[in-house]
Structure formats: structure tokens, C-alpha cells
Design a protein around this motif. Structure first.
Motif, PDB file in Angstrom:
ATOM      1  N   ARG A  19       0.813  -1.225   0.000  1.00  0.00           N
ATOM      2  CA  ARG A  19       0.000   0.000   0.000  1.00  0.00           C
ATOM      3  C   ARG A  19       0.840   1.265   0.000  1.00  0.00           C
ATOM      4  N   LEU A  20       1.941   1.246   0.742  1.00  0.00           N
ATOM      5  CA  LEU A  20       2.778   2.446   0.824  1.00  0.00           C
ATOM      6  C   LEU A  20       4.003   2.377  -0.070  1.00  0.00           C
ATOM      7  N   GLY A  21       4.260   1.225  -0.684  1.00  0.00           N
ATOM      8  CA  GLY A  21       5.381   1.102  -1.604  1.00  0.00           C
ATOM      9  C   GLY A  21       6.736   1.216  -0.944  1.00  0.00           C
ATOM     10  N   CYS A  22       6.887   0.656   0.283  1.00  0.00           N
ATOM     11  CA  CYS A  22       8.160   0.721   1.000  1.00  0.00           C
ATOM     12  C   CYS A  22       8.625  -0.695   1.346  1.00  0.00           C
ATOM     13  N   PRO A  23       9.107  -1.454   0.368  1.00  0.00           N
ATOM     14  CA  PRO A  23       9.531  -2.834   0.667  1.00  0.00           C
ATOM     15  C   PRO A  23      10.711  -2.892   1.633  1.00  0.00           C
ATOM     16  N   GLU A  24      11.579  -1.865   1.609  1.00  0.00           N
ATOM     17  CA  GLU A  24      12.708  -1.882   2.538  1.00  0.00           C
ATOM     18  C   GLU A  24      12.228  -1.803   3.979  1.00  0.00           C
ATOM     19  N   PHE A 300      13.583  -4.155  20.861  1.00  0.00           N
ATOM     20  CA  PHE A 300      13.021  -4.609  19.592  1.00  0.00           C
ATOM     21  C   PHE A 300      11.542  -4.273  19.472  1.00  0.00           C
ATOM     22  N   ASN A 301      10.828  -4.202  20.597  1.00  0.00           N
ATOM     23  CA  ASN A 301       9.441  -3.726  20.544  1.00  0.00           C
ATOM     24  C   ASN A 301       9.386  -2.284  20.041  1.00  0.00           C
ATOM     25  N   GLY A 302      10.302  -1.455  20.570  1.00  0.00           N
ATOM     26  CA  GLY A 302      10.356  -0.078  20.095  1.00  0.00           C
ATOM     27  C   GLY A 302      10.729   0.012  18.626  1.00  0.00           C
ATOM     28  N   LEU A 303      11.672  -0.835  18.197  1.00  0.00           N
ATOM     29  CA  LEU A 303      12.061  -0.826  16.791  1.00  0.00           C
ATOM     30  C   LEU A 303      10.917  -1.293  15.890  1.00  0.00           C
ATOM     31  N   MET A 304      10.116  -2.243  16.363  1.00  0.00           N
ATOM     32  CA  MET A 304       8.934  -2.659  15.590  1.00  0.00           C
ATOM     33  C   MET A 304       7.911  -1.528  15.485  1.00  0.00           C
ATOM     34  N   ALA A 305       7.761  -0.790  16.574  1.00  0.00           N
ATOM     35  CA  ALA A 305       6.727   0.246  16.589  1.00  0.00           C
ATOM     36  C   ALA A 305       7.050   1.407  15.650  1.00  0.00           C
ATOM     37  N   VAL A 306       8.332   1.702  15.428  1.00  0.00           N
ATOM     38  CA  VAL A 306       8.694   2.876  14.623  1.00  0.00           C
ATOM     39  C   VAL A 306       8.147   2.778  13.194  1.00  0.00           C
ATOM     40  N   PRO A 307       8.474   1.754  12.398  1.00  0.00           N
ATOM     41  CA  PRO A 307       7.926   1.705  11.035  1.00  0.00           C
ATOM     42  C   PRO A 307       6.417   1.500  11.016  1.00  0.00           C
ATOM     43  N   ASN A 308       5.882   0.785  12.014  1.00  0.00           N
ATOM     44  CA  ASN A 308       4.438   0.547  12.017  1.00  0.00           C
ATOM     45  C   ASN A 308       3.659   1.819  12.306  1.00  0.00           C
ATOM     46  N   LEU A 309       4.097   2.609  13.310  1.00  0.00           N
ATOM     47  CA  LEU A 309       3.392   3.856  13.622  1.00  0.00           C
ATOM     48  C   LEU A 309       3.516   4.859  12.477  1.00  0.00           C
ATOM     49  N   ALA A 310       4.687   4.894  11.846  1.00  0.00           N
ATOM     50  CA  ALA A 310       4.836   5.773  10.680  1.00  0.00           C
ATOM     51  C   ALA A 310       3.888   5.351   9.563  1.00  0.00           C
ATOM     52  N   ALA A 311       3.753   4.056   9.347  1.00  0.00           N
ATOM     53  CA  ALA A 311       2.832   3.574   8.318  1.00  0.00           C
ATOM     54  C   ALA A 311       1.394   3.917   8.661  1.00  0.00           C
ATOM     55  N   LEU A 312       1.021   3.801   9.949  1.00  0.00           N
ATOM     56  CA  LEU A 312      -0.355   4.126  10.350  1.00  0.00           C
ATOM     57  C   LEU A 312      -0.659   5.603  10.118  1.00  0.00           C
ATOM     58  N   VAL A 313       0.306   6.458  10.427  1.00  0.00           N
ATOM     59  CA  VAL A 313       0.093   7.893  10.189  1.00  0.00           C
ATOM     60  C   VAL A 313      -0.129   8.157   8.703  1.00  0.00           C
ATOM     61  N   LEU A 314       0.689   7.572   7.860  1.00  0.00           N
ATOM     62  CA  LEU A 314       0.542   7.770   6.415  1.00  0.00           C
ATOM     63  C   LEU A 314      -0.769   7.185   5.899  1.00  0.00           C
ATOM     64  N   VAL A 316      -3.559   6.879   7.627  1.00  0.00           N
ATOM     65  CA  VAL A 316      -4.643   7.752   8.079  1.00  0.00           C
ATOM     66  C   VAL A 316      -4.736   8.990   7.187  1.00  0.00           C
ATOM     67  N   LEU A 317      -3.594   9.590   6.867  1.00  0.00           N
ATOM     68  CA  LEU A 317      -3.603  10.750   5.969  1.00  0.00           C
ATOM     69  C   LEU A 317      -4.172  10.374   4.601  1.00  0.00           C
ATOM     70  N   LEU A 318      -3.794   9.208   4.105  1.00  0.00           N
ATOM     71  CA  LEU A 318      -4.324   8.750   2.814  1.00  0.00           C
ATOM     72  C   LEU A 318      -5.817   8.504   2.894  1.00  0.00           C
ATOM     73  N   LEU A 319      -6.268   7.964   4.022  1.00  0.00           N
ATOM     74  CA  LEU A 319      -7.710   7.734   4.192  1.00  0.00           C
ATOM     75  C   LEU A 319      -8.470   9.052   4.214  1.00  0.00           C
ATOM     76  N   PHE A 320      -7.969  10.033   4.965  1.00  0.00           N
ATOM     77  CA  PHE A 320      -8.633  11.337   4.990  1.00  0.00           C
ATOM     78  C   PHE A 320      -8.663  11.964   3.591  1.00  0.00           C
ATOM     79  N   GLN A 321      -7.585  11.816   2.847  1.00  0.00           N
ATOM     80  CA  GLN A 321      -7.549  12.375   1.494  1.00  0.00           C
ATOM     81  C   GLN A 321      -8.567  11.689   0.593  1.00  0.00           C
ATOM     82  N   CYS A 322      -8.679  10.387   0.730  1.00  0.00           N
ATOM     83  CA  CYS A 322      -9.667   9.668  -0.081  1.00  0.00           C
ATOM     84  C   CYS A 322     -11.075  10.078   0.284  1.00  0.00           C
ATOM     85  N   ARG A 323     -11.346  10.249   1.577  1.00  0.00           N
ATOM     86  CA  ARG A 323     -12.687  10.656   1.996  1.00  0.00           C
ATOM     87  C   ARG A 323     -12.984  12.092   1.547  1.00  0.00           C
TER      88      ARG A 323
END
Length: 451
Positions: A19-24, A300-314, A316-323
């Protein structure tokens, strides 16, 4: 998306890549998820089981580790379906039993509940707490520790629940989202609050060592023992074991999803190595203290949360834009193109899966034919060898019969020769006796004539 074993792969790895095109970032999340599963999902939970069972039942830690590995291996060998079936039976049972036992303790110590609540509020808003907040260091330590333990309790923000709920096939996405929200609420607001009230009502505000316990798990068990006696302590020990075991098998599935994703990107050996490492981590988690494992798991919990929370923010912004732009014709066309592209991608994936299945069936047919040819050759060889063995046995029997016949003929000749010899000796003896008698008669006759 579908994994190599035919099951669904869901969670942050998928929406980061697809969805976000970030395979890395998806690969990075997978790398963080596996050591987090070893630490928080396997070793820490196994250590909680070992401490509880050793404290309550007196079973050695090594024996607990071996039993745990065997039971976990039986469940994990059945794949995702057996893991889901085990979890959906163990979690409601343990949650209901634990809630009932905690409410029973709170009712027995109902007179202490108002003082406990007032003590919590007083400590939260006391002058000492305010000074610590102004100082900064103390409040940072408290917030850091609170966030770490809160994440450890409900896993909010890690993306791990998206792996589990995204793999479900029997419910809609909206219902799965509602259950995910309820799980966080029940785990943190209900279960943790009940545990805190039980400990504070029974043991007071002292530390675990002051109450005669070694750590948090033994302190909780000791409080239930004190309030409800042996039945309550045993029941809570069973609840802790069921909770921890459910977490072990659930976190194995989440880590296995990450291993499957990395296996498709890097090496197909990663899932097998992950399974062996996870069971070994569960065994070693039963043997010793977990302070270092807790710290590494928090990292490692913190490291997992960083890319996931960034993805959730993006997202949400995409959802608001679509709406916001959902009513425009251009957005409608874009959504239609996205839908067509999604359908084409799904068709291509299905076609690739069918081709892979046909190729696999062809390989299986070729192997089957080869096995049939080998079986026929082996059967013919075995038949020939059996006939040769029977022919050799027949020749051996024939030689044995010939030897026996020769021996019997020789015995018969010997017997006949002996009988003939005896007859000749008898005849010779009779002739000599007759000749001697005749000579005696002649002599007598001569004597008479002379007379």
C-alpha cells in the motif's frame, strides 16, 4: 497475500510494501519482529510459566522447559489452524477463571478497596510525584518503563495484532478491527486493573520482597494463596500458565509470518530456522533470570513500533484524502483504476498460483511414476532372487538325497557281504563236523572188523 505454504501473510509487512510502496521498511519490520518474538513471545512467557509452576507445584525448571517445548511443538506442528483453535479455547477459559478469582479476592477485601484507590490517586498527584515530574529524569524513567510494560501487555502500536486479525477468514475487516480494540481494552483496563487491586488489597504498597515473594509472578500467586487458600492459588497458577502458553503459540505465528515474508525475499530456510530457534528460546527461557531478555525485548518492541506507527500515520492521511476527494469524478476514476489494477494483480497471482500448482502436480506425477518403475524393478529383482534361492535349496536337497542314497546302498552291500560270510562260515563248520564224524565212524568200523 498468500504465502508459500498456502496460508495468508498479513500485517505491517504487507501494507508497508503493497500500500505504501516501501519494501525496505517491510523487510526491516520483519527483521525486528523475529527477535521480538524470541524475547517477548517465547523466553519471557516461558520464564513466567517456569516461575509459577516451580513456585506453586515445586517442579524443576528444566522439567518445565522440556514439557513446555513438547506441548508447544505439538500445537505448532499443526500450523495456523491448530494455533487458532488452541488459542480460541485457552484464552476465554483462562480470562474467565482469572477474572472470577480476582473478583472473589476483591470482594473478600472490599474494605480495603477505597483506601487502595485513594492511595493510587494520592501517589499520582502527590508533591513528590510533582517534584519528580519537574526534575524530568524521574518522570522520563516512569514514562519509559510504563510505555514498555504497557506495550508488553497489550502490544498496541506494534502491528502484531494486524498479523493475527488480518489472517482471519471468517469475519469482516470491521469486526476484526473491533475485536482488536476490545483485546487492548480488556487486557490493560480490565485484567491489569484487577491484578493491581488484588496485590494492593492483599499485600499493600510494599515491594515483592517485603511480602515474601521473589518477583511479580510469585507475588501475584502469593496474594491469591493468601486470600483464597490453596484452591485459589492453584487456579491462578493455571490461569498464568494458560495465558503465557497462549501468548507463546500466538507470538510464534506472528514471528512465523515475518519469517515466511523474509523467506520469500531472502532465503527459504528462514522459516525452518525460526521454528527451531523459537522452541530453543522457550526452553532456555525456563532456566534463568530474564532481566537482559526484558531489556532486549523492549528495544526490539520499540524498533517494531517505529515503522508501524509511521505507516499508520501515512495510512490515516491517505484515508482522509480519499474521503475528502471521494465525491469527485477524478477520484472515482482513480479508485476505478486502482480496483482494476487490483483485480489484474489478483488474477495474475491466481494464475501464477495455478501454474505453480500444476507444476507441483507434474513433479509429483513424475516422482510417482519413477517410484512405480523403481518398485516394479525392485519387485522383479526380489522375485528372481527368491527363485534363485529356491533353486539352490532344491539342488542342496537333491545332493543331500543322493548322499543319503549312496550311504544306504553301501550299508546294504555291507550287510549282504556280512550275511554271505556268515553263511559260508556256517557251511564250512558243518562240512568239517560231518567229515570228522565220518572219520570216527570209519575208525569204529575198522576196529569192529579187526575184532
Amino acid at each position: 497475500e498468500k504465502g508459500r505454504d498456502g496460508g495468508w501473510i498479513a500485517g505491517p509487512m504487507i501494507y508497508l510494501e503493497k500500500r505504501l510502496g516501501c519494501p525496505e521498511a517491510a523487510v526491516l519490520y520483519g527483521f525486528f519482529c523475529i527477535p521480538a518474538a524470541f524475547g517477548m513471545g517465547s523466553m519471557v512467557q516461558a520464564n513466567a510459566i517456569s516461575e509459577t509452576v516451580s513456585y506453586v507445584y515445586g517442579i524443576p525448571e528444566a522439567a518445565v522447559g522440556m514439557i513446555l517445548v513438547v506441548l508447544a511443538g505439538i500445537v505448532l506442528a499443526g500450523g495456523g489452524r491448530r494455533i487458532f483453535l488452541a488459542a480460541e479455547r485457552l484464552v476465554p477459559l483462562s480470562a474467565g477463571l482469572y477474572t472470577a478469582a480476582a473478583l472473589a479476592v476483591i470482594i473478600l477485601y472490599a474494605g480495603n478497596v477505597p483506601g487502595v484507590i485513594l492511595g493510587i490517586l494520592a501517589d499520582a498527584f502527590s508533591f513528590r510525584s510533582a517534584v519528580g515530574g519537574v526534575a524530568g529524569y524521574g518522570i522520563s524513567r516512569c514514562v519509559s518503563y510504563g510505555i514498555a510494560r504497557g506495550v508488553f501487555s497489550n502490544e498496541a502500536g506494534l502491528g502484531s495484532l494486524a498479523v493475527l486479525n488480518g489472517s482471519a477468514e471468517m469475519a469482516s475487516e470491521e469486526l476484526q478491527g473491533q475485536w482488536a480494540i476490545f483485546e487492548v481494552f480488556f487486557d490493560t483496563i480490565v485484567s491489569c486493573t484487577l491484578t493491581a487491586l488484588v496485590i494492593l488489597c492483599v499485600a499493600g504498597s510494599g515491594t515483592a520482597s517485603e511480602f515474601g515473594a521473589e518477583n511479580g509472578a510469585s507475588l501475584t500467586s502469593l496474594c491469591f494463596f493468601t486470600a483464597l487458600g490453596s484452591p485459589g492459588g492453584y487456579a491462578v497458577a493455571v490461569c498464568v500458565v494458560l495465558f503465557a502458553f497462549s501468548t507463546i503459540i500466538a507470538w510464534y505465528y506472528m514471528g512465523r509470518q515475518a519469517a515466511e515474508y523474509l523467506g520469500g525475499k531472502i532465503s527459504g530456510k528462514i522459516p525452518a530456522v525460526y521454528t527451531v530457534g523459537y522452541l530453543l528460546a522457550a526452553f532456555f527461557g525456563c532456566l534463568g533470570a530474564m532481566e537482559t531478555v526484558w531489556e532486549v525485548s523492549d528495544i526490539f518492541n520499540g524498533l517494531m513500533a517505529v515503522p508501524n506507527l509511521a505507516a499508520l500515520v501515512l495510512l490515516v492521511l491517505l484515508l482522509f484524502q480519499c474521503r475528502k476527494n471521494g465525491a469527485s469524478a477524478g477520484q472515482t476514476d482513480r479508485l476505478q483504476r486502482l480496483l482494476e489494477q487490483h483485480l489484474r494483480t489478483a488474477q495474475q497471482e491466481q494464475l501464477a498460483q495455478m501454474q505453480a500448482a500444476l507444476s507441483s502436480m507434474g513433479d509429483m506425477l513424475a516422482r510417482h511414476q519413477q517410484q512405480v518403475g523403481e518398485s516394479q524393478t525392485q519387485l522383479l529383482t526380489q522375485t528372481q532372487q527368491g527363485m534363485m534361492r529356491q533353486l539352490q535349496q532344491f539342488e542342496q536337497r537333491l545332493q543331500s538325497l543322493e548322499q543319503n542314497l549312496g550311504q544306504r546302498q553301501e550299508q546294504l552291500r555291507s550287510s549282504v557281504r556280512m550275511q554271505l560270510s556268515e553263511m559260508q562260515e556256517g557251511q564250512n563248520t558243518s562240512a568239517r563236523a560231518a567229515q570228522e564224524q565220518l572219520q570216527r565212524n570209519v575208525q569204529q568200523l575198522s576196529q569192529q572188523l579187526q575184532t
